[in-house]
Design a protein around this motif. Structure first.
Motif, short mmCIF file in Angstrom:
data_model
loop_
_atom_site.label_atom_id
_atom_site.label_comp_id
_atom_site.label_asym_id
_atom_site.label_seq_id
_atom_site.Cartn_x
_atom_site.Cartn_y
_atom_site.Cartn_z
N ILE A 199 -1.51 8.79 -5.45
CA ILE A 199 -0.01 9.07 -5.66
C ILE A 199 0.99 8.65 -6.83
O ILE A 199 0.96 8.50 -8.11
CB ILE A 199 0.06 7.75 -4.55
CG1 ILE A 199 -0.71 7.39 -3.40
CG2 ILE A 199 1.67 7.30 -4.80
CD1 ILE A 199 -0.58 5.71 -2.76
N GLU A 215 1.08 -0.74 -0.35
CA GLU A 215 0.24 0.01 0.27
C GLU A 215 1.32 1.04 0.02
O GLU A 215 1.24 1.80 1.34
CB GLU A 215 -1.34 0.14 0.84
CG GLU A 215 -2.09 -0.77 0.70
CD GLU A 215 -2.46 -0.68 2.03
OE1 GLU A 215 -3.26 0.78 2.65
OE2 GLU A 215 -3.46 -2.23 2.40
N THR A 242 6.52 6.48 -6.76
CA THR A 242 6.64 6.40 -5.77
C THR A 242 6.53 4.87 -5.62
O THR A 242 6.82 3.79 -5.06
CB THR A 242 5.05 6.54 -5.07
OG1 THR A 242 5.33 7.92 -4.87
CG2 THR A 242 5.23 5.84 -3.69
N GLU A 272 -4.02 6.44 -1.93
CA GLU A 272 -3.82 5.66 -0.83
C GLU A 272 -4.40 4.71 -0.39
O GLU A 272 -5.99 5.34 -0.26
CB GLU A 272 -3.77 7.07 0.17
CG GLU A 272 -2.64 5.92 1.03
CD GLU A 272 -2.34 7.41 2.58
OE1 GLU A 272 -2.55 7.19 3.36
OE2 GLU A 272 -1.11 8.02 1.60
N THR A 307 7.82 2.08 0.64
CA THR A 307 7.49 0.79 0.17
C THR A 307 8.58 -0.43 0.53
O THR A 307 8.28 -1.46 1.61
CB THR A 307 6.48 -0.04 -1.22
OG1 THR A 307 7.30 0.04 -2.21
CG2 THR A 307 5.27 0.64 -0.88
N ARG A 318 7.68 5.45 5.13
CA ARG A 318 6.64 4.92 4.40
C ARG A 318 7.44 4.65 3.53
O ARG A 318 6.24 4.21 2.54
CB ARG A 318 6.39 6.41 4.37
CG ARG A 318 5.91 7.80 5.54
CD ARG A 318 4.68 8.47 5.33
NE ARG A 318 4.50 9.35 6.09
CZ ARG A 318 4.12 9.80 6.28
NH1 ARG A 318 3.00 10.95 4.83
NH2 ARG A 318 3.61 10.92 7.42
N ARG A 374 2.22 4.86 0.12
CA ARG A 374 1.94 5.95 0.62
C ARG A 374 1.87 7.83 -0.17
O ARG A 374 2.48 7.64 -0.52
CB ARG A 374 2.15 6.41 2.11
CG ARG A 374 2.32 5.33 3.23
CD ARG A 374 1.15 4.81 3.65
NE ARG A 374 0.62 5.88 5.10
CZ ARG A 374 1.61 6.56 5.71
NH1 ARG A 374 1.96 4.82 6.64
NH2 ARG A 374 1.04 6.87 6.52
N GLN A 375 0.38 8.08 0.45
CA GLN A 375 0.39 9.64 -0.36
C GLN A 375 1.28 10.81 0.62
O GLN A 375 1.40 10.74 1.48
CB GLN A 375 -1.15 9.68 -0.89
CG GLN A 375 -1.26 11.32 -0.48
CD GLN A 375 -1.07 11.87 -1.89
OE1 GLN A 375 0.41 11.79 -1.96
NE2 GLN A 375 -2.25 12.67 -3.12
#
Length: 306
Positions: free
Chosen positions: A47, A15, A51, A84, A185, A183, A17-18
């Motif tokens: 997002i 998941e 990322t 998110e 991943t 945060r 993150r924004q």
């Protein structure tokens, strides 16, 4: 016994993150702000595309080891936005022995495509995914938002940049590398502990290379009409003499290499070359398709019909 069956590496569902909800540029919030995204017809602030690059790092290091950080190129076309709370999984084609180019993609948990990409190991990258996409671009019929841009236009000045661990990266990126690593991943000690790396310094994650390459971009002074909302549609990050190091000074030079248009967007493709502090040794490059949303520019219809 051997099979011709293609095999793939895949990572776990994550998941992402924004972290751009408070992003600002040209005096207004961006598409990553929920209320702005809803005004533009999206369900929530997406997002940021790069990322997702972090989810590919463990898979590509599995294929090519530390050389991925030194000479790797990830060339991606973003297909669908992620908000998110949604889960994403990365996939990488397993290459034939000795191959230095593979197909990659990411999907949401329900199979919705997030991005398609090529990953390659230099110095000979061959034709990347974005090389292929740029070769198919048609000349735009009439540009409004980007009317004052032209292919070959360069930034107004060389841009000195660096990324320290706790450096706030400005209005475009309202966080630090330390914030991101809390945060991200996929984490590794190489992103924070200089003693753990082969290069004697912590290295900048590929998704944060995007931040390093873009946070000073206003200094280029490309004459894009405002106010307008943009997003990343295509992005390629290429290490030439990598990795890029935390706390190291670099110099960026920018050039517009293509202009294009779709029904909803006008796009300018910028190649940002990242050099050492003296501007002599090319360390990395980023190719970025800035897609500006036509309907976000208040004067679009009037100027288009004039």
């Amino acid at each position: 016994m051997s099979f011709e069956t293609p095999l793939y590496l895949c990572g776990p569902l994550r998941e992402p993150r924004q972290m751009l909800a408070d992003q600002e540029y040209s005096g207004h919030t961006s598409i990553h702000d929920d209320s702005m995204a809803e005004k533009l017809g999206f369900k929530a602030g997406p997002i940021e595309g790069p990322t997702h690059f972090s989810q590919f790092a463990p898979l590509l290091v599995e294929l090519w080891g530390q050389a991925w950080f030194e000479r790797g190129c990830f060339s991606a076309h973003f297909q669908n936005m992620v908000v998110e709370g949604e889960q994403v999984r990365a996939f990488v084609e397993r290459p034939a022995p000795g191959a230095t180019r593979v197909r990659c993609w990411a999907e949401k948990a329900d199979g919705t495509p997030v991005l398609e990409a090529s990953a390659s190991l230099g110095p000979d990258h061959g034709e990347t995914l974005l090389d292929q996409r740029m070769a198919k671009l048609r000349a735009p019929e009439k540009l409004v938002i980007l009317a004052d841009l032209h292919v070959g236009m360069t930034g107004k000045q060389d841009e000195p940049v660096r990324m320290d661990a706790e450096q706030h990266m400005g209005n475009l990126y309202p966080f630090s590398l330390k914030d991101k690593l809390e945060r991200i991943t996929e984490n590794t000690p190489w992103y924070a502990d200089p003693a753990s790396t082969p290069w004697g310094s912590a290295i900048i994650p590929m998704e944060m290379v995007s931040v390093l390459a873009e946070y000073s971009s206003k200094l280029a002074e490309f004459p894009v009409k405002q106010p307008v909302i943009g997003l990343f549609a295509d992005q390629e990050i290429r290490m030439v003499d990598g990795p890029l190091l935390v706390g190291e000074d670099y110099l960026i030079r920018r050039e517009i290499v293509a202009l294009s248009e779709s029904k909803r967007t006008e796009s300018y493709w910028v190649r940002s070359r990242i050099y050492d502090a003296q501007g002599e040794t090319l360390k990395a490059e980023m190719l970025l398709n800035h897609a500006t949303l036509k309907h976000s520019y208040p004067e679009y219809e009037a100027e288009a019909n004039s």
